[in-house]
Enzyme design. Structure first.
Site, PDB file in Angstrom:
ATOM      1  N   CYS A   4       0.850  -1.203   0.000  1.00 27.80           N
ATOM      2  CA  CYS A   4       0.000   0.000   0.000  1.00 27.80           C
ATOM      3  C   CYS A   4       0.888   1.257   0.000  1.00 27.80           C
ATOM      4  CB  CYS A   4      -0.899  -0.035   1.237  1.00 27.80           C
ATOM      5  SG  CYS A   4      -1.764   1.503   1.529  1.00 27.80           S
ATOM      6  N   ASN A  88     -13.197   9.920  -0.798  1.00 33.45           N
ATOM      7  CA  ASN A  88     -13.616   9.134  -1.949  1.00 33.45           C
ATOM      8  C   ASN A  88     -13.680   7.675  -1.534  1.00 33.45           C
ATOM      9  OD1 ASN A  88     -13.735  11.273  -3.836  1.00 33.45           O
ATOM     10  ND2 ASN A  88     -11.510  11.201  -4.084  1.00 33.45           N
ATOM     11  N   THR A  96      -8.536   5.965  -5.587  1.00 39.26           N
ATOM     12  CA  THR A  96      -7.369   5.300  -6.195  1.00 39.26           C
ATOM     13  C   THR A  96      -6.493   4.587  -5.174  1.00 39.26           C
ATOM     14  OG1 THR A  96      -6.101   7.365  -6.106  1.00 39.26           O
ATOM     15  CG2 THR A  96      -7.265   6.882  -8.157  1.00 39.26           C
ATOM     16  N   HIS A 101      -8.752   7.640   3.622  1.00 41.98           N
ATOM     17  CA  HIS A 101      -8.130   8.953   3.773  1.00 41.98           C
ATOM     18  C   HIS A 101      -9.171  10.031   3.550  1.00 41.98           C
ATOM     19  CE1 HIS A 101      -7.693   7.627  -0.421  1.00 41.98           C
ATOM     20  NE2 HIS A 101      -7.844   8.900  -0.776  1.00 41.98           N
TER      21      HIS A 101
HETATM   22  P1  5GP Z   1      -8.164   9.198  -3.915  1.00 41.28           P
HETATM   23  O1  5GP Z   1      -8.384   9.418  -5.380  1.00 41.28           O
HETATM   24  O2  5GP Z   1      -7.897   7.738  -3.615  1.00 41.28           O
HETATM   25  O3  5GP Z   1      -9.243   9.786  -3.068  1.00 41.28           O
HETATM   26  O4  5GP Z   1      -6.873  10.042  -3.538  1.00 41.28           O
HETATM   27  C1  5GP Z   1      -5.576   9.559  -3.550  1.00 41.28           C
HETATM   28  C2  5GP Z   1      -4.672  10.752  -3.512  1.00 41.28           C
HETATM   29  O5  5GP Z   1      -3.368  10.324  -3.207  1.00 41.28           O
HETATM   30  C3  5GP Z   1      -4.587  11.521  -4.843  1.00 41.28           C
HETATM   31  O6  5GP Z   1      -5.047  12.849  -4.647  1.00 41.28           O
HETATM   32  C4  5GP Z   1      -3.110  11.446  -5.213  1.00 41.28           C
HETATM   33  O7  5GP Z   1      -2.629  12.651  -5.787  1.00 41.28           O
HETATM   34  C5  5GP Z   1      -2.452  11.135  -3.893  1.00 41.28           C
HETATM   35  N1  5GP Z   1      -1.227  10.370  -4.005  1.00 41.28           N
HETATM   36  C6  5GP Z   1      -1.050   9.200  -4.691  1.00 41.28           C
HETATM   37  N2  5GP Z   1       0.205   8.757  -4.555  1.00 41.28           N
HETATM   38  C7  5GP Z   1       0.843   9.654  -3.754  1.00 41.28           C
HETATM   39  C8  5GP Z   1       2.181   9.734  -3.233  1.00 41.28           C
HETATM   40  O8  5GP Z   1       3.037   8.882  -3.479  1.00 41.28           O
HETATM   41  N3  5GP Z   1       2.471  10.805  -2.453  1.00 41.28           N
HETATM   42  C9  5GP Z   1       1.537  11.766  -2.141  1.00 41.28           C
HETATM   43  N4  5GP Z   1       1.939  12.774  -1.373  1.00 41.28           N
HETATM   44  N5  5GP Z   1       0.281  11.709  -2.602  1.00 41.28           N
HETATM   45  C10 5GP Z   1      -0.066  10.679  -3.401  1.00 41.28           C
HETATM   46 ZN    ZN Z   2      -2.182   1.195   3.720  1.00 40.13          ZN
END
Ligand code: 5GP
Ligand code: ZN
Length: 115
Positions: A4, A88, A96, A101
């Site tokens: 993860c 989300n 994603t 979170h």
């Molecule tokens: P989701 O779409 O799952 O709600 O949000 C996942 C978020 O994680 C996205 O806004 C993406 O930009 C962020 N994210 C993904 N990989 C990384 C990472 O390696 N570092 C940081 N700081 N943010 C990440």
């Molecule tokens: Zn995790």
């Protein structure tokens, strides 16, 4: 969880820019910010993938995440101007990363859309 991304961030295997941390949660700048300030708040332990995993026994962590959001808005100096907090969950929301979170967004007018 071994593979993860967010667990790797908590373990410092992937670098991140910390904004806030306590015994329960870790908060860091989103790598692809959608606002002037865009901070992700995650439980340090991978106990929930999304809101479907919330139970009466583990729901305290959601309060800790929102408590962190309040502290973050103070740290960023935007507690008066306001923040938008987003979770989300699942396909339609385009989640994603399957480590629960919240997105804490602010530092600018967030507009009237969504939501
Ligand atoms: P989701 O779409 O799952 O709600 O949000 C996942 C978020 O994680 C996205 O806004 C993406 O930009 C962020 N994210 C993904 N990989 C990384 C990472 O390696 N570092 C940081 N700081 N943010 C990440
Ligand atoms: Zn995790």
């Amino acid at each position: 969880m071994e593979n993860c991304i967010f667990c790797k961030i908590v373990r410092k295997e992937i670098p991140s820019t910390k904004v806030y941390e306590d015994d329960y949660v870790y908060a860091f700048k989103d790598i692809n910010p959608q606002a002037k300030h865009h901070v992700l708040v995650i439980p340090k332990q991978h106990i929930l993938s999304d809101i479907n995993d919330i139970t009466e026994d583990n729901c305290f962590i959601i309060g800790r995440m929102f408590y962190a959001a309040k502290k973050i808005s103070e740290i960023l100096g935007i507690e008066k101007s306001g923040v938008r907090i987003i979770n989300n969950t699942g396909k339609d929301a385009h989640q994603t990363v399957k480590h629960i979170h919240i997105h804490v967004l602010g530092g600018q007018d967030m507009g009237e859309g969504l939501v």
